[in-house]
Design a protein around this motif. Structure first.
Motif, PDB file in Angstrom:
ATOM      1  N   GLU A  74      47.926  38.824  37.103  1.00  0.00           N
ATOM      2  CA  GLU A  74      46.653  38.373  37.921  1.00  0.00           C
ATOM      3  C   GLU A  74      45.486  37.548  37.285  1.00  0.00           C
ATOM      4  OE1 GLU A  74      43.729  41.088  40.857  1.00  0.00           O
ATOM      5  OE2 GLU A  74      44.016  41.795  38.749  1.00  0.00           O
TER       6      GLU A  74
ATOM      7  N   LEU B 115      42.203  35.752  36.292  1.00  0.00           N
ATOM      8  CA  LEU B 115      40.890  36.223  36.614  1.00  0.00           C
ATOM      9  C   LEU B 115      39.925  35.173  35.862  1.00  0.00           C
ATOM     10  CD1 LEU B 115      41.627  39.821  34.945  1.00  0.00           C
ATOM     11  CD2 LEU B 115      41.582  39.161  37.400  1.00  0.00           C
ATOM     12  N   ALA B 116      38.761  34.963  36.536  1.00  0.00           N
ATOM     13  CA  ALA B 116      37.646  34.368  36.025  1.00  0.00           C
ATOM     14  C   ALA B 116      36.914  35.240  34.721  1.00  0.00           C
ATOM     15  CB  ALA B 116      36.534  34.141  36.996  1.00  0.00           C
TER      16      ALA B 116
ATOM     17  N   ASN C  67      34.251  36.629  34.490  1.00  0.00           N
ATOM     18  CA  ASN C  67      33.698  37.916  34.771  1.00  0.00           C
ATOM     19  C   ASN C  67      34.756  38.726  35.457  1.00  0.00           C
ATOM     20  OD1 ASN C  67      34.362  36.887  37.345  1.00  0.00           O
ATOM     21  ND2 ASN C  67      31.966  36.676  38.078  1.00  0.00           N
ATOM     22  N   GLY C  68      36.038  38.516  35.512  1.00  0.00           N
ATOM     23  CA  GLY C  68      37.027  39.632  35.819  1.00  0.00           C
ATOM     24  C   GLY C  68      37.293  39.544  37.335  1.00  0.00           C
ATOM     25  N   THR C  69      36.761  38.504  38.155  1.00  0.00           N
ATOM     26  CA  THR C  69      37.127  38.472  39.375  1.00  0.00           C
ATOM     27  C   THR C  69      38.418  37.470  39.532  1.00  0.00           C
ATOM     28  OG1 THR C  69      34.554  38.204  39.755  1.00  0.00           O
ATOM     29  CG2 THR C  69      36.042  37.354  41.661  1.00  0.00           C
ATOM     30  N   PRO C  70      39.434  38.164  40.355  1.00  0.00           N
ATOM     31  CA  PRO C  70      40.535  37.237  40.800  1.00  0.00           C
ATOM     32  C   PRO C  70      40.216  35.992  41.153  1.00  0.00           C
ATOM     33  CG  PRO C  70      40.652  39.535  41.513  1.00  0.00           C
ATOM     34  CD  PRO C  70      39.431  39.273  41.099  1.00  0.00           C
ATOM     35  N   VAL C  71      40.977  34.982  40.856  1.00  0.00           N
ATOM     36  CA  VAL C  71      40.824  33.328  41.125  1.00  0.00           C
ATOM     37  C   VAL C  71      42.083  32.883  41.848  1.00  0.00           C
ATOM     38  CG1 VAL C  71      39.216  32.765  39.307  1.00  0.00           C
ATOM     39  CG2 VAL C  71      41.827  32.492  39.132  1.00  0.00           C
TER      40      VAL C  71
END
Length: 745
Positions: free
Chosen positions: A87, A89-90, A92-96
């Motif tokens: 997975e 992630l950016a 900040n932990g947001t999936p890209v």
């Protein structure tokens, strides 16, 4: 055993002592299981209810967008198939991007098997998380995981192919199907050794669409050099043990016209994965090569699976041997060998893996009668000026049935192929059981430019069988040589004809008889380091200056036999007593000479307590031992190059070796350098001289520091991995980092 280069901690990799690096993602609970293969523990993912269960790493691991990353794990379940994913992630932990999933395994298996996938990190990604997935039919169903790796792709050192050609962990686009064939990725149950990291998750499957030949070829065509011998291999898993499965090494000219093809056919022992090798010399005009694999006489729907495609320059079985690999190891047949007299028959051993010392095959000689037979290899060119030089011929033998006597010989030829005669030993009994190395030393006659290995094998009983392997012929050079390298004030120690698997100790001996261990790639060569090649070259950059030394080498076999070699005496020169050497034992490329302004005024610190007793003249003192020497060394650098080199030497903060000429009142000393001071020496602003004050603290010899090197990594490996040299700039800080594969965090 920790997986080299793993981004994961040892606990997150092996689940020992616990699975603290993992957490629930979906429909499961996590428990610590037993029966792991990378340590005693494993991760148990237990479903809460029917449906998909997922576990994930607690951390997201730093990555670089645009780079390729690989993940794999070992897993087991008697009832569920599984998959593994990345997975992206950016910061900040947001999936890209959606999770990059492997294919689900083709079946469930209670045996530990490998799953994995690889892919390129998308734009915007700077971290990645691992996701483990399976689908349970009910609640309380357990799935086991461990031996998890995340990092840059595992590749075979020296492979001319890129990662996706070597193993289809990304996709199947690196291969093209021939006529009557389709090819695609599959994820069958692959049971590999726990420490085998180069294969085992996705494999390439070629399927015959009808009766006849089915084949695939690499899309990639790496550059080759005419006249160079290349080795190629694949793991082949044929549809049946009767299949005619093969691998073929093809060479092409600059217009992509095929110049030659060398085929090696598998003699399958099973339908499992078997590594089949093929070798050939690139012909004149060759510019590129490709690898092909296939099955002949296939029936519609038959599937052959392949894995780990490798082409690389041929590593010698024996350093300096003139015998090509095909004639030395018999992996693709009997090559240029022929029977010249007698009743014996010769053939490649069968099936795959039944008997061999190198690879998977040997040359099998069978005699139905108790009589003599002679076999001879092809002719091999010798080094220039071979006449009058000594040569050593060696081969391995294993008696499989009956008994044999062996006469070992070399037949010599001139440039016009005129036979100059045979020089040989007298006959001797072939030792048994097991594999034995037999050799002979012979002198080439005047005018000899070619040679052939000739063996007279006399069966001492009917139906006798003997196997031969690892044939080599090379100029017999000294087993131990030492050469002084004046520019680097070092000694090159060359060891030949070592036995792979022995452990080795190397000592430097001074005139007073003191022995000092010499450093190798993994630290001091102290009898715990295993020999991995018959040739070992050691650069001893810690030899004393102006002191005669010799080298003592001891090797110990697995059976405890000790072999000792002693070199001649050599002396490292040192012309100017005003100069000293500062050396980094682990990175000798940083070593440099500097000019001394003032030697240290030494102090020896000591921890002590002084207690003054009332009414007594003398104190009561409790003292520890005196510490090592401490003092300031003042040196000059005389130009910008020296200044930059000194910064490079000091930057890592490693323990250094300080060496001055004998007679200066200073012994060779390992030191740690404190905060240095760099000062100008006066004069105009363009003055390049600098005065440095280096605070030194004496240190012990760094025993476990190995000499930095590439561990076999070559510039070709780098060029294979990166499309352009410019692409290296976002991954490495310096060219040294490129060579040593030290990537940015």
């Amino acid at each position: 055993m920790a997986i080299p280069g793993n981004f994961l901690s040892a606990a997150a990799e092996s689940m020992d002592p616990t699975y603290s690096g993992w957490r629930v993602r979906l429909n499961c609970t996590l428990l610590s299981g037993t029966g792991g293969r990378n340590g005693p523990k494993c991760l148990t993912v237990r479903s809460v209810s029917a449906g998909e269960t997922q576990a994930e790493t607690v951390s997201g691991y730093p990555i670089l967008a645009g780079q390729t990353y690989q993940v794999f794990a070992d897993t087991a379940s008697a009832t569920e198939v599984e998959r593994i994913g990345l997975e992206w992630l950016a910061f900040n932990g947001t999936p890209v991007a959606p999770v990059l999933w492997s294919l689900p395994t083709a079946a469930a298996s209670a045996s530990w098997h490998r799953v994995g996938v690889a892919g390129v990190a998308p734009a915007g990604a700077n971290r990645v998380r691992i996701v483990l997935s399976s689908t349970a039919s009910a609640g309380a169903v357990s799935h086991l995981w461990e031996n998890v790796y995340l990092g840059t792709p595992f590749r075979t050192v020296g492979n001319l192919f890129s990662f996706n050609t070597e193993t289809p962990e990304i996709d199947a686009s690196a291969w093209t199907a021939g006529a009557n064939t389709t090819c695609a990725r599959q994820a069958p149950i692959g049971i590999w050794a726990v420490d085998w990291y180069w294969a085992g998750a996705h494999v390439l499957a070629l399927t015959a669409t009808g009766a006849g030949t089915a084949s695939v070829t690499t899309v990639e065509s790496p550059a080759v050099t005419p006249g160079t011998e290349y080795l190629a291999y694949l793991y082949l898993s044929p549809p049946t043990t009767g299949s005619s499965a093969w691998v073929e090494l093809r060479f092409y000219d600059g217009a992509a016209v095929q110049l030659s093809a060398t085929r090696s056919t598998l003699a399958p022992a099973s339908t499992g994965y078997q590594r089949q090798r093929v070798s050939a010399v690139a012909p004149a005009g060759a510019v590129t090569c490709r690898l092909a694999a296939g099955i002949d006489s296939a029936t519609a729907g038959q599937v052959m699976r392949i894995e780990q495609a490798v082409v690389k320059a041929m590593p010698a079985l024996q350093a300096g041997s003139v015998v090509p690999y095909a004639d030395a190891s018999f992996e693709q047949g009997i090559a240029g060998w022929a029977k010249t007299a007698g009743v014996a028959t010769i053939a490649r051993s069968t099936p795959w893996g039944s008997v061999a010392l190198d690879g998977a095959y040997a040359l099998t000689v069978t005699s139905s009668m108790a009589t003599a037979s002679t076999i001879r290899s092809a002719r091999f060119p010798l080094p220039a000026g071979a006449g009058g030089l000594g040569f050593r011929m060696q081969f391995a033998e294993s008696v499989a049935a009956g008994g044999w006597t062996v006469t070992r010989g070399i037949r010599w030829y001139d440039a016009a192929n005129v036979d100059l005669g045979l020089t040989a030993t007298s006959g001797g009994a072939a030792p048994a059981p097991g594999w034995w190395l037999l050799s002979t030393d012979q002198t080439a006659p005047a005018g000899a430019t070619q040679a052939a290995v000739e063996l007279t094998l006399t069966a001492t009983a009917t139906s006798s069988v003997i196997n031969l392997d690892n044939v080599a012929l090379w100029q017999a050079l000294p087993l131990l040589t030492t050469v002084v390298q004046e520019a680097s004030a070092s000694v090159t120690v060359t060891l030949r004809e070592l036995t792979v698997g022995d452990v080795i100790s190397v000592y430097r001996v001074t005139p007073d008889g003191a022995r000092t261990l010499v450093r190798g790639p993994s630290g001091l060569l102290d009898g715990t380091v295993a020999v991995t090649s018959d040739l070992m070259i050691i650069e001893d950059a810690e030899a004393p200056l102006l002191v005669p030394v010799y080298y003592r080498v001891e090797t110990v076999s697995s059976g405890g036999a000790v072999t000792t070699r002693i070199s001649g005496t050599v002396t490292v020169p040192h012309a100017d007593i005003n100069l000293v050497w500062l050396r980094d034992p682990g990175s000798p490329q940083r070593n440099m000479r500097v000019m001394v302004k003032a030697p240290p005024n030494w102090q020896r610190p000591v921890e002590r307590g002084v207690y003054r007793v009332a009414g007594r003249r003398n104190s009561v003192v409790h003292s520890d031992v005196l510490g090592g020497l401490e003092g300031d060394l003042v040196i000059w650098t005389r130009d910008d190059d020296e200044r930059k080199a000194l910064h490079s030497l000091l930057d890592p903060g490693h323990v250094l070796l300080w060496q001055a000429a004998p007679g200066m009142g200073v012994d060779d000393m390992y030191v740690s350098v404190g905060q240095p001071t760099e000062s100008r020496v006066g004069g105009p602003a363009t003055e390049q001289w600098r005065e440095w004050t280096l605070p030194l603290t004496e240190q012990d010899t760094p025993a476990t520091v190995g000499i930095s090197g590439s561990s076999g990594r070559t510039w070709q490996d780098i060029l294979t991995e990166f499309a352009t040299w410019d692409a290296l700039q976002s991954v490495y800080d310096t060219w040294e980092d490129v060579f040593l594969d030290r990537r940015r965090e």
